[in-house]
Write an enzyme that holds these catalytic residues in place. Structure first.
Site, mmCIF file in Angstrom:
data_model
loop_
_atom_site.group_PDB
_atom_site.id
_atom_site.type_symbol
_atom_site.label_atom_id
_atom_site.label_comp_id
_atom_site.label_asym_id
_atom_site.label_seq_id
_atom_site.Cartn_x
_atom_site.Cartn_y
_atom_site.Cartn_z
ATOM 1 N N GLN A 72 -1.480 -4.535 -1.267
ATOM 2 C CA GLN A 72 -0.968 -5.768 -0.682
ATOM 3 C C GLN A 72 -0.807 -5.657 0.842
ATOM 4 O OE1 GLN A 72 -0.666 -8.747 -2.115
ATOM 5 N NE2 GLN A 72 -1.572 -7.781 -3.916
ATOM 6 N N SER A 73 -1.631 -4.833 1.452
ATOM 7 C CA SER A 73 -1.548 -4.605 2.896
ATOM 8 C C SER A 73 -1.884 -5.859 3.695
ATOM 9 C CB SER A 73 -2.502 -3.475 3.294
ATOM 10 O OG SER A 73 -2.657 -3.414 4.694
ATOM 11 N N ASN A 74 -0.944 -6.297 4.512
ATOM 12 C CA ASN A 74 -1.210 -7.379 5.456
ATOM 13 C C ASN A 74 -2.213 -6.939 6.517
ATOM 14 O OD1 ASN A 74 0.810 -9.279 4.396
ATOM 15 N ND2 ASN A 74 2.287 -7.780 5.148
#
Length: 327
Positions: A72-74
């Site tokens: 879920q890395s921005n």
């Protein structure tokens, strides 16, 4: 040096007075810097870093970008978007195993055209050199962006952001005494630290630690310090900072990275239902809770003007639907 960038975002981002929240915390005036409105694939603070990192990749004649993070890395989502704009191939090394369903940032990274490699326990780029060698054997010229985009090149985005903030404060005839923000990979904290000295911004930084794991064997304080010292030389600014001077509030990280607790849920709900602003569950939710806890405990002087730097991350909300639903 600060002018050499590939434009990706909408700047300046808004500086907003949280009037309703300030009424609940009558001892303080609370403001927010809206880096959730940078505009790159739903926004976020990494856009600032990527303007400099993508420009460096282009300057070095690279055709492929490699970076890493959690699923879920921005940062990875925004890197994929930046590469699509710049015409670069994007490879993402994401921790964990391939899920049956892609959602949140993972879904967006896929839609944006990134090639995704799932790397098990390695979510901070431990496999980057192996992938780089493989792609270079196939004829590509690779540019590796570190975890979170956190090196001096990326930090320049937040050196520049200090200038932006100072100009906004001068226009509004406003002083900010404390700036709270989520700190995880170190680039933002290092850039703000350098920018404060370069542009003479008189405020105290209060970074809230998000991830208690080390990065490639270094503590976050060591990462920040290394970038600051390199920046001193390149930007010709003398901070006189020692490693022991790197501040980091570690009071809220004991549950671990990406673990959503009642604290994050309460903080997200409080800002949403007071000001109509959405936080994410991993970074800004935890950091915002930390700020509110400091204010409730009156750990900073009464009457202070406080700024929360919203670094974005909205897509992750949908991944954490079960943890965030009303109870």
């Amino acid at each position: 040096m600060l002018d050499n960038k590939f434009e990706l975002g909408f700047f300046p981002t808004p500086l907003q007075n949280l009037k309703n929240l300030s009424e609940k915390f009558e001892n303080y005036s609370i403001y927010i810097k809206r880096d959730d409105h940078t505009g790159l694939a739903s926004g976020g603070n990494k856009t600032r870093k990527l303007e400099y990192l993508i420009q460096q990749a282009i300057d070095e004649g690279c055709d492929t970008v490699i970076t890493a993070g959690a699923q879920q890395s921005n940062h990875c989502r925004q890197t994929a978007a930046a590469c699509s704009i710049a015409g670069l191939e994007c490879h993402l090394l994401l921790g964990g195993h391939k899920p049956d369903v892609f959602d949140g940032n993972l879904l967006l990274s896929s839609i944006l055209g990134a090639t995704i490699h799932f790397t098990g326990d390695n979510r901070k780029g431990e496999d980057k050199e192996f992938l780089k060698a493989k792609l270079e054997r196939e004829g590509r010229k690779c540019f590796v962006i570190p975890y979170g985009g956190s090196n001096l090149t990326g930090a320049l985005g937040f050196v520049s952001a200090v200038k932006e903030l100072k100009e906004q404060l001068e226009q509004q005839k406003l002083n900010i005494d404390y700036v709270f923000f989520a700190s995880s990979s170190g680039g933002m904290q290092a850039g703000l630290t350098l920018g404060k000295e370069l542009y003479g911004l008189n405020t105290e930084l209060i970074p809230i630690n998000i991830d208690k794991d080390e990065t490639n064997g270094l503590s976050l304080e060591e990462v920040v310090y290394g970038i600051v010292k390199e920046g001193e030389e390149k930007l010709q600014v003398n901070t006189n900072i020692q490693l022991s001077d790197i501040s980091l509030n570690r009071a809220y990280d004991k549950d671990g990275y990406g673990v959503v607790t009642e604290k994050e849920r309460k903080a997200i709900n409080e800002l949403a239902r007071t000001e109509g602003i959405l936080l994410d569950p991993v970074y800004t939710g935890r950091a915002f809770y930390g700020m509110l806890d400091v204010l409730r405990r009156k750990n900073i002087p009464k009457g202070a003007n406080v700024l929360f730097w919203n670094t974005g991350g909205l897509p992750a909300v949908f991944k954490y639907a079960e943890e965030l639903k009303s109870k």
